[in-house]
Design a protein around this motif. Structure first.
Motif, PDB file in Angstrom:
ATOM      1  N   VAL A  42      -3.450   5.686  18.449  1.00  0.00           N
ATOM      2  CA  VAL A  42      -2.019   5.953  18.488  1.00  0.00           C
ATOM      3  C   VAL A  42      -1.748   6.731  19.769  1.00  0.00           C
ATOM      4  O   VAL A  42      -2.443   7.693  20.074  1.00  0.00           O
ATOM      5  CB  VAL A  42      -1.571   6.750  17.244  1.00  0.00           C
ATOM      6  N   GLN A  43      -0.754   6.298  20.509  1.00  0.00           N
ATOM      7  CA  GLN A  43      -0.394   6.940  21.768  1.00  0.00           C
ATOM      8  C   GLN A  43       0.796   7.878  21.537  1.00  0.00           C
ATOM      9  O   GLN A  43       1.529   7.729  20.559  1.00  0.00           O
ATOM     10  CB  GLN A  43      -0.012   5.884  22.808  1.00  0.00           C
ATOM     11  N   PHE A  44       1.005   8.813  22.449  1.00  0.00           N
ATOM     12  CA  PHE A  44       2.136   9.728  22.396  1.00  0.00           C
ATOM     13  C   PHE A  44       2.986   9.500  23.642  1.00  0.00           C
ATOM     14  O   PHE A  44       2.472   9.499  24.756  1.00  0.00           O
ATOM     15  CB  PHE A  44       1.661  11.189  22.346  1.00  0.00           C
ATOM     16  N   SER A  45       4.289   9.303  23.454  1.00  0.00           N
ATOM     17  CA  SER A  45       5.190   9.137  24.591  1.00  0.00           C
ATOM     18  C   SER A  45       5.318  10.464  25.333  1.00  0.00           C
ATOM     19  O   SER A  45       4.961  11.524  24.811  1.00  0.00           O
ATOM     20  CB  SER A  45       6.567   8.672  24.108  1.00  0.00           C
ATOM     21  N   LYS A  46       5.860  10.408  26.542  1.00  0.00           N
ATOM     22  CA  LYS A  46       6.102  11.637  27.305  1.00  0.00           C
ATOM     23  C   LYS A  46       7.035  12.560  26.527  1.00  0.00           C
ATOM     24  O   LYS A  46       6.836  13.769  26.490  1.00  0.00           O
ATOM     25  CB  LYS A  46       6.698  11.313  28.675  1.00  0.00           C
ATOM     26  N   HIS A  47       8.053  11.972  25.921  1.00  0.00           N
ATOM     27  CA  HIS A  47       9.006  12.757  25.136  1.00  0.00           C
ATOM     28  C   HIS A  47       8.304  13.465  23.972  1.00  0.00           C
ATOM     29  O   HIS A  47       8.526  14.653  23.733  1.00  0.00           O
ATOM     30  CB  HIS A  47      10.122  11.848  24.604  1.00  0.00           C
ATOM     31  N   ALA A  48       7.435  12.720  23.270  1.00  0.00           N
ATOM     32  CA  ALA A  48       6.718  13.307  22.136  1.00  0.00           C
ATOM     33  C   ALA A  48       5.797  14.437  22.606  1.00  0.00           C
ATOM     34  O   ALA A  48       5.731  15.493  21.967  1.00  0.00           O
ATOM     35  CB  ALA A  48       5.917  12.239  21.394  1.00  0.00           C
ATOM     36  N   ASN A  49       5.099  14.227  23.720  1.00  0.00           N
ATOM     37  CA  ASN A  49       4.232  15.283  24.255  1.00  0.00           C
ATOM     38  C   ASN A  49       5.046  16.522  24.622  1.00  0.00           C
ATOM     39  O   ASN A  49       4.620  17.647  24.359  1.00  0.00           O
ATOM     40  CB  ASN A  49       3.446  14.774  25.463  1.00  0.00           C
ATOM     41  N   ALA A  50       6.227  16.314  25.209  1.00  0.00           N
ATOM     42  CA  ALA A  50       7.092  17.449  25.559  1.00  0.00           C
ATOM     43  C   ALA A  50       7.539  18.185  24.296  1.00  0.00           C
ATOM     44  O   ALA A  50       7.569  19.424  24.272  1.00  0.00           O
ATOM     45  CB  ALA A  50       8.298  16.965  26.357  1.00  0.00           C
TER      46      ALA A  50
END
Length: 131
Positions: free
Chosen positions: A53-61
């Motif tokens: 499962v990957q994390f978007s830039k928004h989710a990481n922020a």
């Protein structure tokens, strides 16, 4: 991979593949021989990349801003939740892990945003999984 007698290189078509598997896959597509153990490692790398499962830039922020840290067990439960949601045909879902809410694009296996509060309104989802 062949389709209608054409060789399709998944690496060139945006497939997310681990670096070692990527170079081995490129060798296979180029017609270069790969021994059995290399091929097995390549296939394992492809299998793992499909499950991650990957994390978007928004989710990481959002994870950073809200001081949310997922441990290995929670990440495993996230993967299990995404798999369950896929099995039910959910496209955009809410995965609840402990006190963490993750909105996930199930189709692409990408976490879109993350929250650590229980009383929130979630829109644009078509299912939820509690793991």
């Amino acid at each position: 991979m062949q389709f209608n007698n054409r060789i399709i290189n998944p690496v060139q078509h945006g497939a997310k593949v681990q670096p070692q598997a990527k170079s081995q896959l490129q060798n296979v597509v180029a017609g270069q021989a790969v021994n059995g153990s290399d091929f097995q490692q390549m296939m394992e790398g492809l299998r793992q990349s499909k499950q991650d499962v990957q994390f978007s830039k928004h989710a990481n922020a959002r994870l950073d801003a809200r001081n949310i840290q997922l441990d290995g067990g929670q990440l495993e439960r996230l993967s299990q939740g995404v798999a369950k949601a896929q099995g039910k045909g959910i496209r955009d879902g809410l995965v609840l892990i402990d006190n963490i809410a993750l909105v996930v694009n199930i189709t692409n296996k990408v976490v879109v945003t993350a929250l650590n509060q229980q009383d929130q309104v979630f829109t644009n989802i078509d299912g939820a999984v509690i793991v």
